[in-house]
Design a protein around this motif. Structure first.
Motif, PDB file in Angstrom:
ATOM      1  N   GLN A 148      -3.173   2.736  -0.133  1.00  7.82           N
ATOM      2  CA  GLN A 148      -2.547   2.423   1.156  1.00  7.82           C
ATOM      3  C   GLN A 148      -2.018   0.986   1.178  1.00  7.82           C
ATOM      4  O   GLN A 148      -0.981   0.712   1.774  1.00  7.82           O
ATOM      5  N   GLU A 151       1.190   1.091  -0.967  1.00 11.06           N
ATOM      6  CA  GLU A 151       2.314   1.865  -0.389  1.00 11.06           C
ATOM      7  C   GLU A 151       1.938   2.301   1.030  1.00 11.06           C
ATOM      8  O   GLU A 151       1.546   3.455   1.262  1.00 11.06           O
ATOM      9  N   GLY A 153       3.450   3.238   3.565  1.00 11.87           N
ATOM     10  CA  GLY A 153       4.154   4.346   4.211  1.00 11.87           C
ATOM     11  C   GLY A 153       3.690   5.726   3.773  1.00 11.87           C
ATOM     12  O   GLY A 153       4.077   6.751   4.360  1.00 11.87           O
ATOM     13  N   ARG A 155       1.709   9.157   3.302  1.00 13.40           N
ATOM     14  CA  ARG A 155       0.908   9.960   4.235  1.00 13.40           C
ATOM     15  C   ARG A 155      -0.575   9.672   3.987  1.00 13.40           C
ATOM     16  O   ARG A 155      -1.043   9.757   2.851  1.00 13.40           O
ATOM     17  N   GLY A 264      10.668   2.623   2.947  1.00 11.51           N
ATOM     18  CA  GLY A 264       9.745   1.495   2.886  1.00 11.51           C
ATOM     19  C   GLY A 264       8.912   1.464   1.623  1.00 11.51           C
ATOM     20  O   GLY A 264       7.904   0.761   1.558  1.00 11.51           O
ATOM     21  N   ASN A 265       9.325   2.188   0.590  1.00  8.00           N
ATOM     22  CA  ASN A 265       8.505   2.219  -0.639  1.00  8.00           C
ATOM     23  C   ASN A 265       8.639   0.916  -1.413  1.00  8.00           C
ATOM     24  O   ASN A 265       9.730   0.354  -1.519  1.00  8.00           O
ATOM     25  N   PHE A 323       6.247  10.561   3.017  1.00  8.49           N
ATOM     26  CA  PHE A 323       6.461   9.346   3.822  1.00  8.49           C
ATOM     27  C   PHE A 323       6.762   9.781   5.257  1.00  8.49           C
ATOM     28  O   PHE A 323       7.917   9.734   5.703  1.00  8.49           O
ATOM     29  N   GLU A 325       6.438   8.702   8.291  1.00  5.21           N
ATOM     30  CA  GLU A 325       7.052   7.847   9.316  1.00  5.21           C
ATOM     31  C   GLU A 325       8.560   7.716   9.117  1.00  5.21           C
ATOM     32  O   GLU A 325       9.277   7.308  10.017  1.00  5.21           O
ATOM     33  N   ALA A 326       9.035   8.038   7.937  1.00  4.05           N
ATOM     34  CA  ALA A 326      10.459   7.814   7.642  1.00  4.05           C
ATOM     35  C   ALA A 326      11.359   8.755   8.436  1.00  4.05           C
ATOM     36  O   ALA A 326      12.428   8.372   8.903  1.00  4.05           O
TER      37      ALA A 326
END
Ligand SMILES: Cc1cc2nc3c(=O)[nH]c(=O)nc-3n(C[C@H](O)[C@H](O)[C@H](O)COP(=O)(O)OP(=O)(O)OC[C@H]3O[C@@H](n4cnc5c(N)ncnc54)[C@H](O)[C@@H]3O)c2cc1C
Length: 554
Positions: A148, A151, A153, A155, A264-265, A323, A325-326
């Motif tokens: 986390q 990365e 973003g 899941r 956001g990666n 991801f 939130e993307a």
């Protein structure tokens, strides 16, 4: 060495090809064919290389741009391939450090996923072992918290931890180009936009080919002692014209490009699609991220490849699942690309993902040598094996000594004559270029960067970016025309530079000015200028045409 390699070289080479009998004609200027031409020319074999499009414009500019051992091939027990590919990753980083660079990948593990922590760890030990522990670094297993942190973003629901491992990323189109240029540097006759319409045979043996210059329409017979078919996914077409049965199992793969900030990666991420469990990648490319790939067996035709709405939906849904939130939508897609894998046909499997990435060299009854299968990462090995076969054939034909293997593993590709890119970046900054521009130039041109800088310094306009907020300079387009045999707008914008993928619609705004530059640099007349603009508009529209598929289905 900054030898001219321009439209003028191309015209001269096409003329020369028709005036002499060459030892070897290589059909197909993807990374495989260009690699063969380089290897053969280095062995002193008189070689001609032709491609009906630009160098790399087939599959070799539509890959996932990974020079990788192929972690997922372990699952299918392809250990020899992984060993070979890992060695190639090491070699290519050495001979072309500007075009092949290390890339870290995160591999998350989720509850209920098909991969357990111990299985991933065992696989990654094997992966490191097969690279003789000479990969960029050894893998690391990561806790949920560490994943986390790395990365944010990703899941988090069901996340159990994961691993970081290393592979390499590459500029696939420029890798093919670098091989074609190096072939030229070693004396090969090289031409893009030169299509083989049919093979020439006499006494049941292939003796050359009929080549059409697609710029002028001129047709020529090119006579050769040996002909190699390195046309990738097209190779069955040429083999069929030579009376042979199909050897390929093809499948289409598509990618989408989005702004990196949308996902956001921080690193590349390897994951399994929640839709069908296939292994997929999210990979950074500067400010952008691309997501790939699909694997489908139906497509419109090799010359009309495009990502359609189904491809894009699959890729976006898969990326959104990992991801969340993307919430990527069609509007986030800057552009797409699609290619066809030229895989070796195998009995007993319906799963295209399970089809081997091994290659085979086939010799037809007329003597045509075809190279089929393989992958970008292993092109150099494939090229060496094909050239061995060519050298043996030449020995049988005229008794010359069998040419020794060429040192393609240690001789740098153009631009690769340096290991420490940072020193050059500093030197370019000292010439007054901002860091981002200097880094971009050095990572594109390597040790040849000073030649591009000289063009940028020759006229104020050339030192400016082609499109605001992007580092590609006008000087690079000039260099593409003078030194890299760019012939069309697509060559300049999609394969010499990559603005096509970063800002396709904005390149359209600049296209008339770029075409005007081509008028000055390459002598295009009004008709050619208009035609090239139309073709480029079509290329951009095609990469974004998935948007229209939804309406078409209504
Ligand atoms: C979606 C996708 C992702 C991939 N990702 C990776 C990856 O990450 N790493 C990896 O190692 N491999 C990858 N691959 C595989 C790799 O891209 C291919 O194996 C490789 O690029 C094939 O190169 P090639 O030179 O054999 O074929 P191509 O690059 O297709 O070249 C063949 C050339 O032949 C020319 N040609 C065809 N007919 C004629 C004719 N009649 N006259 C003259 N020229 C002709 C074409 O114009 C073309 O340029 C991927 C493939 C796909 C499709």
């Amino acid at each position: 060495m900054d030898a001219p390699f321009s439209h003028l070289t191309r015209a001269a080479h096409l003329k020369s090809m028709a005036e002499e009998t060459v030892d070897l004609l290589v059909i197909g200027g993807g990374v495989t064919g260009a690699g063969i031409a380089r290897d053969a020319a280095m062995r002193g074999i008189r070689t001609a290389l032709v491609d009906k499009g630009d160098f790399g414009s087939g599959t070799s500019s539509r890959s996932s741009r990974l020079v990788h051992g192929g972690l997922r091939y372990l699952e299918h027990g392809h250990f020899r391939l992984v060993f070979e590919a890992s060695r190639e990753r090491r070699i290519l980083r050495k001979i072309a450090p500007h075009l092949v660079w290390p890339r870290s990948f995160l591999f998350p593990i989720y509850a209920g996923g098909k991969l357990s922590r111990w299985k991933l760890e065992a696989g990654l030990w094997l992966y490191d072992l097969l690279s003789l522990f000479r990969n960029v670094r050894r893998h690391q297993m990561l806790s949920k918290r560490a994943m986390q942190r790395a990365e944010p973003g990703l899941r988090s629901r069901g996340l159990k931890g994961g691993a970081r491992y290393y592979d390499a990323q590459c500029d696939d189109a420029r890798l093919a180009l670098a091989n074609a240029r190096d072939a030229h540097r070693h004396g090969a006759l090289v031409a893009n936009y030169a299509a083989v319409e049919r093979l020439e045979t006499a006494d049941g043996r292939v003796r050359g080919a009929h080549v059409t210059d697609l710029v002028t329409g001129t047709e020529r017979a090119v006579r050769a002692l040996v002909v190699v078919n390195a046309t990738g996914p097209w190779s069955d077409e040429l083999r069929a014209s030579d009376g042979e049965t199909p050897a390929l199992h093809t499948s289409k793969g598509a990618h989408v490009v989005v702004r990196r900030e949308r996902l956001g990666n921080n690193e590349a991420v390897t994951f399994t699609s929640p839709i069908d469990g296939r292994v997929m990648f999210v990979v950074p490319w500067g400010d952008l991220t691309y997501v790939g790939t699909t694997e489908t067996e139906s497509y419109d035709g090799l010359d009309e490849l495009r990502a359609d709405a189904d491809d894009v939906i699959y890729l976006l849904r898969s990326a959104n699942a990992i991801f969340p939130e993307a919430r990527l939508t069609f509007d986030d897609v800057l552009t797409t690309w699609a290619g066809v894998r030229p895989l070796l046909r195998q009995q007993g499997t319906d799963d295209p993902g399970a089809v081997s990435r091994e290659h085979a060299i086939l010799e037809s009854s007329t003597g045509l040598i075809s190279i089929v299968g393989g992958k970008l990462t292993t092109f150099r090995v494939m090229a060496a094996q094909v050239t061995d076969a060519v050298a043996r054939r030449l020995h049988r034909i005229d008794g010359r000594p069998v040419a020794d293997a060429a040192p393609t593993h240690k001789q740098p590709l153009p631009g690769g004559e340096m290991r420490d890119l940072d020193v050059l970046i500093e030197a370019i900054q000292a010439e007054g270029f901002p860091y981002a521009t200097a880094a971009h130039l050095v990572h594109t041109y390597g040790s040849e960067t000073p030649a591009v800088v000289r063009i940028a310094q020759s006229e104020p306009k050339f030192a400016e970016p082609v499109v605001t907020d992007h580092t590609t300079l006008w000087a690079e387009l000039v260099y593409g025309m003078r030194r890299e045999m760019a012939v069309t707008l697509g060559d300049l914008l999609a394969r010499r530079s990559h603005l096509f993928y970063a800002a396709p619609e904005r390149t359209l705004e600049q296209a008339p000015a770029i075409a005007q530059l081509a008028v000055e640099e390459m002598g295009w007349d009004g008709e050619r200028r208009a035609a090239e603009l139309r073709v480029y508009q079509h290329e951009v529209a095609s990469s974004l045409s998935f948007r229209e598929d939804l309406w078409a289905d209504d």
